[in-house]
Design an enzyme around this catalytic site. Structure first.
Site, PDB file in Angstrom:
ATOM      1  N   ASP A 115       0.823  -1.216   0.000  1.00  0.00           N
ATOM      2  CA  ASP A 115       0.000   0.000   0.000  1.00  0.00           C
ATOM      3  C   ASP A 115       0.855   1.263   0.000  1.00  0.00           C
ATOM      4  O   ASP A 115       2.026   1.262   0.399  1.00  0.00           O
ATOM      5  CB  ASP A 115      -0.899   0.028   1.239  1.00  0.00           C
ATOM      6  CG  ASP A 115      -2.038  -0.963   1.150  1.00  0.00           C
ATOM      7  OD1 ASP A 115      -2.054  -1.741   0.165  1.00  0.00           O
ATOM      8  OD2 ASP A 115      -2.891  -0.981   2.044  1.00  0.00           O
ATOM      9  N   ASP A 116       0.205   2.366  -0.420  1.00  0.00           N
ATOM     10  CA  ASP A 116       0.684   3.760  -0.234  1.00  0.00           C
ATOM     11  C   ASP A 116       1.720   4.219  -1.244  1.00  0.00           C
ATOM     12  O   ASP A 116       2.143   5.376  -1.210  1.00  0.00           O
ATOM     13  CB  ASP A 116       1.251   3.985   1.174  1.00  0.00           C
ATOM     14  CG  ASP A 116       0.232   3.748   2.270  1.00  0.00           C
ATOM     15  OD1 ASP A 116      -0.966   3.657   1.935  1.00  0.00           O
ATOM     16  OD2 ASP A 116       0.632   3.655   3.439  1.00  0.00           O
ATOM     17  N   HIS A 166      -5.815   2.853  -4.372  1.00  0.00           N
ATOM     18  CA  HIS A 166      -5.765   3.120  -2.930  1.00  0.00           C
ATOM     19  C   HIS A 166      -6.156   4.581  -2.659  1.00  0.00           C
ATOM     20  O   HIS A 166      -5.673   5.195  -1.701  1.00  0.00           O
ATOM     21  CB  HIS A 166      -4.359   2.831  -2.395  1.00  0.00           C
ATOM     22  CG  HIS A 166      -4.286   2.619  -0.914  1.00  0.00           C
ATOM     23  ND1 HIS A 166      -5.150   1.789  -0.223  1.00  0.00           N
ATOM     24  CD2 HIS A 166      -3.428   3.126   0.032  1.00  0.00           C
ATOM     25  CE1 HIS A 166      -4.839   1.783   1.050  1.00  0.00           C
ATOM     26  NE2 HIS A 166      -3.815   2.589   1.254  1.00  0.00           N
ATOM     27  N   HIS A 170      -5.387   9.439  -0.100  1.00  0.00           N
ATOM     28  CA  HIS A 170      -5.321   8.597   1.096  1.00  0.00           C
ATOM     29  C   HIS A 170      -6.199   9.116   2.241  1.00  0.00           C
ATOM     30  O   HIS A 170      -5.767   9.178   3.395  1.00  0.00           O
ATOM     31  CB  HIS A 170      -3.874   8.480   1.597  1.00  0.00           C
ATOM     32  CG  HIS A 170      -3.626   7.248   2.407  1.00  0.00           C
ATOM     33  ND1 HIS A 170      -3.815   7.207   3.775  1.00  0.00           N
ATOM     34  CD2 HIS A 170      -3.205   6.002   2.058  1.00  0.00           C
ATOM     35  CE1 HIS A 170      -3.520   6.011   4.227  1.00  0.00           C
ATOM     36  NE2 HIS A 170      -3.149   5.247   3.215  1.00  0.00           N
ATOM     37  N   HIS A 267       3.663  -2.451   3.094  1.00  0.00           N
ATOM     38  CA  HIS A 267       3.713  -1.080   2.585  1.00  0.00           C
ATOM     39  C   HIS A 267       5.024  -0.835   1.850  1.00  0.00           C
ATOM     40  O   HIS A 267       6.091  -1.270   2.312  1.00  0.00           O
ATOM     41  CB  HIS A 267       3.578  -0.060   3.723  1.00  0.00           C
ATOM     42  CG  HIS A 267       2.259  -0.142   4.446  1.00  0.00           C
ATOM     43  ND1 HIS A 267       2.022  -1.078   5.430  1.00  0.00           N
ATOM     44  CD2 HIS A 267       1.125   0.584   4.308  1.00  0.00           C
ATOM     45  CE1 HIS A 267       0.777  -0.921   5.889  1.00  0.00           C
ATOM     46  NE2 HIS A 267       0.214   0.070   5.223  1.00  0.00           N
TER      47      HIS A 267
END
Length: 746
Positions: A115-116, A166, A170, A267
């Protein structure tokens, strides 16, 4: 700030009212092409709206939300609306808006998800680990990161990994309005399409966890995402690498117990991911040795092509979105540099101006001030060009006749239709002559007076100006120095009532007088104001008299004198009182003419930049100063205002407000010192903060329109300022406002 009595572009400082002439520009010029002012404003509005939109988008995408730890949302709420088969089902959820169903990874199947990202440091390292181990993963990307690093998304796709959404910034989707959720998903999809030419049906909401953590707010997000065509991907194992608990702990958290297939949450951005990289280097070989296989989320649950080639429309829109946001990022960086540069230059300018003002005071009026030479006692010719000046001409002429220095007064009536000449003749004042001529413009009237003058020293006065009794005597004293060719006097506002009058009074005292002291010390005075200026007659005749080539005849004449080698100085004790515009419309017309005329004069005398001697000082000091502080900084002012609003909305409003107050304090200190030097009471300075919200904008809009007009090659006609009759004869001089100038004795 600038000389309020010059025709300088964008000066925040007023100039004593000139006597405009409707026909001052020859008829042949009147036929030249003119640009409709609406064109200027349309262009300005487009630029400001475009900049504002770019800043709003940049502010929203970079400052409204941030990538933070996965535990920031707090405990889940009620889960009454979440179906039981979802709460206890697999981590891949489809059909949430209709008939929800879930899927789990196959036995001994691991789907590594990240993620991210993408992150320029850690994403490539993680990709390297996956490539060495011949493993594919799924990367849930954040739109702003995609825009910043599109090449990494291309690498992810090219190396056979899957991408998922995603969101763009965020945020916690459950706390957003439905339209905001749609925007977050759509913009991220476009970013991926623009970066890698693909679209994806996979979505992982930020701050999501396992199925049993879903609450009613989360379920509403999943239903909306399903209607938009997305499949939600949660996780079964959280490596908790966002906490950076140590490589061993990350490895333990990501290791499955038993043979059940898993979707592991890790991540590749959002901070230091060295522990994640180290854990992967151990985790993948170990689990492979235990019989596990690694694949993407789509393959792990048997989905058919969740990532597809983007359509041409989405691809082009995505490219446009990326370019626009990258341009916005570049604009912000440029604005940061410009703001710091403008702030630094402004502070340095303030310091230099204040130091120069203090030094000038000591040199000219201090105890150790050196006299110019023997007292100048020879008679002076005073030329008063007048066009429809009946409202104030009597007060002006009577004040000149009351001078304590021998004068001859020549009033040149330039075709007035209001009885100006008759009024002056009816006064029957000794030493006053009236010359009548057909209307030909202010420069022609000055030249007529110059030809009729019998004295070597000449004082030029606007018809709306009242002199102090000692003004003529004081202003000619510098001519004791044979190098001095012209002297600027000190013009003050007589009509100080109301905010507009106070603001102009402040600018006369602060900008006008402080700048003139600096110009005097630097020997680069660009303007002797038409309201109160003295000249050597032979110097003017050598130049061919007063030119009518520009609308700023006083600036043009002063620059010509400097280039001819004459010294131009400032005598602050030679005080005259003049009317300033009493309405925004009148002020606009006056400043527009001055500003445009000053641009003309600067262009005409641009050759001084490469000359030596006095001309070089004018060019490399005076013209550069005018260009920097009277043209370029005012042109930047709208951007400063827009950026300040951007800072209040998206950055630190306390810091932005503190900076504004600091600059306001600097202006106030300059104002207090300037008022002290000029012997003025500081009462009007209370209106200085209000000046930043109306008057300042008016002044920089004048500069913008003047520059557009000049660049377009248009010509501007003379525009006569309305007279208000606030000037009084010497026997009854009164002013409005809290400060009153001294009465001029009869």
């Amino acid at each position: 700030m600038t000389d309020p009595t010059d025709h300088r572009p964008g000066t925040a400082v007023p100039r004593p009212t000139a006597v405009p002439r409707p026909t001052a520009v020859p008829r042949r010029r009147g036929r030249t092409r003119r640009v409709t002012p609406r064109t200027h404003w349309l262009l300005l509005c487009v630029l400001v709206v475009t900049l504002s939109a770019a800043l709003l988008l940049q502010g929203y995408t970079h400052h409204m939300f941030q990538i933070t730890s996965d535990d920031v949302t707090g405990p889940p709420g009620r889960a009454d609306a979440v179906p039981g088969q979802v709460a206890h089902g697999g981590p891949v959820i489809a059909g949430a808006a209709g008939s929800p169903h879930t899927a789990r990874p196959k036995t001994r199947t691991i789907a590594l998800t990240f993620d991210d990202g993408p992150d320029p440091v850690w994403t490539p390292r993680i990709l390297d680990v996956l490539r060495r181990n011949h493993v594919h993963g799924t990367f849930f990307v954040v739109g702003t990161q995609v825009v910043a690093h599109p090449e990494l998304v291309r690498r992810i796709v090219a190396e056979g990994h899957q991408v998922g959404i995603h969101t763009f910034t965020h945020p916690d989707l459950s706390r957003l309005a439905p339209w905001q959720r749609s925007l977050e998903l759509r913009e991220t999809q476009l970013a991926v399409a623009g970066a890698a030419g693909v679209t994806t049906a996979l979505l992982r909401p930020p701050y999501s966890s396992e199925n049993d953590a879903l609450d009613d707010a989360d379920w509403s997000v999943l239903k909306q995402a399903d209607r938009a065509g997305y499949v939600t991907v949660l996780s079964t194992l959280d490596a908790e690498d966002w906490q950076r608990p140590g490589t061993a702990r990350v490895l333990a958290n990501a290791t499955p117990h038993g043979k059940t297939g898993q979707i592991v949450l890790m991540h590749d951005a959002g901070g230091d991911r060295a522990q994640t990289v180290a854990a992967l280097n151990t985790l993948i070989p170990r689990l492979k040795a235990q019989g596990f296989r690694f694949t993407t989320v789509g393959t792990a649950v048997g989905m058919t092509d969740p990532v597809r080639t983007a359509g041409l429309d989405d691809h082009l829109q995505g490219i446009a979105l990326i370019k626009m946001l990258q341009l916005g990022d570049g604009t912000i960086r440029l604005l940061d540099v410009l703001m710091y540069a403008a702030g630094t230059i402004s502070v340095l300018r303030a310091a230099v101006v204040l130091v120069a003002a203090r030094r000038h005071r000591r040199l000219r009026t201090g105890r150790r001030a050196r006299p110019w030479g023997p007292p100048v006692t020879e008679p002076v010719s005073v030329i008063v060009p007048a066009y429809n000046e009946s409202a104030g001409i009597e007060a002006a002429v009577r004040s000149l006749a009351a001078s304590d220095h021998p004068v001859e007064i020549i009033v040149v009536d330039d075709g007035s239709t209001d009885g100006t000449a008759d009024l002056v003749e009816s006064l029957r004042l000794p030493g006053v002559r009236v010359i009548r001529q057909r209307n030909a413009g202010k420069p022609a009237a000055l030249n007529t007076g110059l030809a009729a003058a019998t004295c070597e020293l000449v004082v030029m006065v606007d018809g709306d100006t009242v002199f102090e009794p000692d003004a003529v005597r004081t202003i000619v004293q510098p001519f004791a120095d044979p190098a001095v060719g012209a002297v600027s006097g000190n013009a003050k506002v007589v009509n100080r009532g109301g905010l507009l009058g106070r603001w102009q009074h402040i600018e006369y005292v602060v900008g006008f007088n402080l700048d003139r002291r600096l110009f005097d010390l630097a020997q680069c005075m660009p303007t002797v104001p038409g309201a109160v200026g003295a000249f050597r007659r032979r110097a003017l005749l050598a130049l061919g008299g007063v030119s009518d080539v520009t609308l700023a005849e006083d600036t043009d004449l002063t620059m010509a004198l400097c280039r001819a080698g004459w010294r131009v100085v400032y005598e602050e004790r030679a005080v005259a009182w003049t009317e300033a515009p009493a309405s925004l419309g009148a002020l606009w017309r006056q400043r527009y003419r001055w500003c445009y005329g000053t641009l003309q004069a600067m262009w005409k005398h641009r050759g001084a930049l490469v000359q030596g001697g006095a001309a070089g000082k004018l060019g490399r000091r005076g013209l550069v100063y005018l260009l920097l502080f009277q043209v370029l900084l005012p042109l930047l002012a709208p951007v400063v205002d827009v950026f300040a609003l951007y800072g209040l909305l998206f950055l630190d409003p306390v810091r932005i407000t503190a900076l504004w107050l600091a600059f306001l304090l600097l202006q106030l200190l300059m104002g207090l010192y300037a008022f002290r030097l000029d012997g003025e009471r500081p009462g009007p300075l209370w209106s200085l903060p209000l000046q930043q919200f109306v008057y300042r904008q008016l002044m920089y809009l004048v500069v913008i329109q003047s520059v557009f007009t000049a660049v377009a090659g248009s010509r501007l006609r003379w525009q006569r300022m309305e007279r208000y009759g606030t000037l009084r004869s010497p026997t009854g001089a009164e002013t409005s406002g809290e400060d009153r100038p001294p009465r001029v004795p009869a």
